[in-house]
Scaffold this motif. Structure first.
Motif: not given
Length: 183
Positions: A11, A14, A18, A22, A55, A64, A66, A75, A78, A80
């Motif tokens: 984890l 961001y 990315d 997304i 973010n 959060g 990624v 990636y 995600q 959060n």
């Protein structure tokens, strides 16, 4: 922000790069059909950029990460913590695996376990909660395997794909968390 390392994923923070990943899922009905109604209407490039900017700047209400491949940091999705209630030590979790190719391999389960441990150990939260639609059996099994318990059911609250579905409320308390005594 710390990076949380698992066996296959991390984890991480961001990043601006990315954005294309997304954008691949944010308007994909096969993915967003399992998510909240904030994805009911198409998301513009500007709204996705604003999400990433919030973010990166730390101005978002959520905290959060990624979900990324451990070796390549690429990636995957995600996860959060939204609506953190600091007084009562409660956080609400949202998660998405951002491609159909990555679903079903346990990345979501590993990410949830990392986030739950972080929330209880590092953030000193006492309770984590989430909602899941009753048709999303894969997510429900994931949450159960991470220690969440079904706490309630809002009958026929969500209208999707031509019918009403139940919304299942789930939660986990720090005192129930299996990882409490480890490390």
């Amino acid at each position: 922000m710390p990076r949380l390392l698992g066996s296959r994923i991390m984890l991480r923070e961001y990043r601006r790069d990315d954005l294309p990943w997304i954008r691949q899922w944010v308007n994909n009905p096969e993915i967003v059909g399992y998510l909240s109604d904030i994805f009911l209407y198409p998301h513009t490039m500007e709204s996705t950029e604003a999400f990433i900017d919030a973010n990166l700047e730390g101005s978002s209400d959520s905290r959060g990460f990624v979900i990324a491949d451990l070796a390549a940091e690429a990636y995957i999705g995600q996860v959060n913590l939204d609506s953190i209630d600091w007084k009562n030590r409660v956080g609400r979790i949202g998660i998405v695996i951002g491609s159909l190719d990555h679903m079903g391999y346990g990345y979501g389960t590993e990410a949830m376990k990392l986030l739950v441990a972080f929330a209880f150990r590092e953030m000193n939260l006492n309770r984590l909660e989430l909602e899941v639609y009753d048709f999303n059996e894969r997510a429900y099994r994931c949450y159960i395997s991470c220690g969440f318990k079904e706490e309630g059911r809002l009958r026929e609250k969500q209208y999707k794909n031509g019918r009403y579905w139940d919304v299942i409320q789930m939660g986990i308390l720090r005192s129930e968390w299996v990882g409490e005594g480890s490390e």
